[in-house]
Design an enzyme around this catalytic site. Sequence first.
Site, mmCIF file in Angstrom:
data_model
loop_
_atom_site.group_PDB
_atom_site.id
_atom_site.type_symbol
_atom_site.label_atom_id
_atom_site.label_comp_id
_atom_site.label_asym_id
_atom_site.label_seq_id
_atom_site.Cartn_x
_atom_site.Cartn_y
_atom_site.Cartn_z
ATOM 1 N N GLN A 54 2.994 9.945 1.422
ATOM 2 C CA GLN A 54 4.288 9.276 1.524
ATOM 3 C C GLN A 54 5.254 9.655 0.411
ATOM 4 O O GLN A 54 6.445 9.396 0.502
ATOM 5 C CB GLN A 54 4.096 7.748 1.550
ATOM 6 C CG GLN A 54 3.442 7.269 2.834
ATOM 7 C CD GLN A 54 3.297 5.767 2.830
ATOM 8 O OE1 GLN A 54 2.381 5.229 2.211
ATOM 9 N NE2 GLN A 54 4.202 5.074 3.494
ATOM 10 N N GLY B 132 0.841 -1.187 0.000
ATOM 11 C CA GLY B 132 0.000 0.000 0.000
ATOM 12 C C GLY B 132 0.876 1.235 0.000
ATOM 13 O O GLY B 132 2.010 1.190 0.481
ATOM 14 N N HIS C 99 -2.781 7.451 6.794
ATOM 15 C CA HIS C 99 -1.735 8.331 6.247
ATOM 16 C C HIS C 99 -2.332 9.636 5.733
ATOM 17 O O HIS C 99 -1.757 10.708 5.906
ATOM 18 C CB HIS C 99 -1.000 7.646 5.085
ATOM 19 C CG HIS C 99 0.156 6.781 5.506
ATOM 20 N ND1 HIS C 99 1.218 7.272 6.217
ATOM 21 C CD2 HIS C 99 0.417 5.469 5.294
ATOM 22 C CE1 HIS C 99 2.097 6.285 6.425
ATOM 23 N NE2 HIS C 99 1.627 5.179 5.882
ATOM 24 N N CYS D 247 5.583 -0.235 7.712
ATOM 25 C CA CYS D 247 5.251 0.941 6.912
ATOM 26 C C CYS D 247 6.489 1.348 6.125
ATOM 27 O O CYS D 247 7.590 1.375 6.675
ATOM 28 C CB CYS D 247 4.820 2.075 7.843
ATOM 29 S SG CYS D 247 4.419 3.599 6.982
ATOM 30 N N LEU D 248 6.300 1.674 4.847
ATOM 31 C CA LEU D 248 7.443 2.077 4.007
ATOM 32 C C LEU D 248 8.095 3.357 4.533
ATOM 33 O O LEU D 248 9.234 3.640 4.191
ATOM 34 C CB LEU D 248 6.996 2.278 2.557
ATOM 35 C CG LEU D 248 6.544 1.023 1.797
ATOM 36 C CD1 LEU D 248 6.027 1.397 0.416
ATOM 37 C CD2 LEU D 248 7.675 0.003 1.675
ATOM 38 N N HIS E 196 -4.785 1.424 7.160
ATOM 39 C CA HIS E 196 -3.440 1.985 7.368
ATOM 40 C C HIS E 196 -3.202 3.146 6.387
ATOM 41 O O HIS E 196 -2.728 4.212 6.782
ATOM 42 C CB HIS E 196 -2.415 0.857 7.175
ATOM 43 C CG HIS E 196 -0.978 1.277 7.230
ATOM 44 N ND1 HIS E 196 -0.107 0.799 8.185
ATOM 45 C CD2 HIS E 196 -0.246 2.105 6.447
ATOM 46 C CE1 HIS E 196 1.093 1.342 7.979
ATOM 47 N NE2 HIS E 196 1.039 2.127 6.932
ATOM 48 N N GLU E 197 -3.567 2.941 5.123
ATOM 49 C CA GLU E 197 -3.330 3.980 4.105
ATOM 50 C C GLU E 197 -4.239 5.193 4.319
ATOM 51 O O GLU E 197 -3.809 6.335 4.135
ATOM 52 C CB GLU E 197 -3.511 3.414 2.690
ATOM 53 C CG GLU E 197 -2.591 2.242 2.332
ATOM 54 C CD GLU E 197 -1.121 2.471 2.658
ATOM 55 O OE1 GLU E 197 -0.654 3.623 2.571
ATOM 56 O OE2 GLU E 197 -0.431 1.498 3.017
HETATM 57 ZN ZN ZN Z 1 2.453 3.337 5.985
#
Ligand code: ZN
Length: 197
Positions: free
Chosen positions: A84, A79, A168, A122-123, A164-165
């Site tokens: 991000q 995701g 963000h 998470c990235l 989660h996204e």
């Molecule tokens: Zn994330």
Amino acid sequence: MSDHEHDHEDDEYDHEDDEQELAEASEHAARRHVALSVVRQYGDPVLRMRAGEVESFDGELAGLAERMVRLMHDADGIGLAANQIGILRRIFVFNDDGEDRVIVNPEITKSGNELETSEEGCLSLGSVRLPVERPLEITIEGRDVAGEPLQLGLEGLSARVAQHELDHLDGVLLIDRTDADSRRAALSQLRPRLRLS
Ligand code: ZN
């Protein structure tokens, strides 16, 4: 063909096969490195900001969605939200059971009562993984890139990733969703990274 030649050919074949695998692996690692270098990391204020509603569903938005899907794959993610990559627009992409999905102006319109705690990464948080409790099933509504209404019923990992996204897009990170002890441990792991940047 003699046995000797046969063996020799086999050796050569295996060797080329290995080389190709190696080349593919290093190309993948290079692509991943490039993708991760454009993903904003913890400490970047854009990760704490609320993204704004998307108003025009144009070619630029479609291009952004395509770029985000490509980045998500290159980074080995499941995701990616626009924040991000430094873009404060309400759009995220995610992998829904093997299928790439793009959702614009998303809203959770229904959450199941059953909750599940599972580890998330998470990235934007390096190697940090934290337990987060979330509803197991949700209904999410929004628009597709063309501006058409979209409604998805999600469960399990897909529901978790979408939540989660969406977090963000509101400037919320999984360190805000985990328990106090896990948060403390994660912050001490993240702090040295900040000093280096
Ligand atoms: Zn994330």
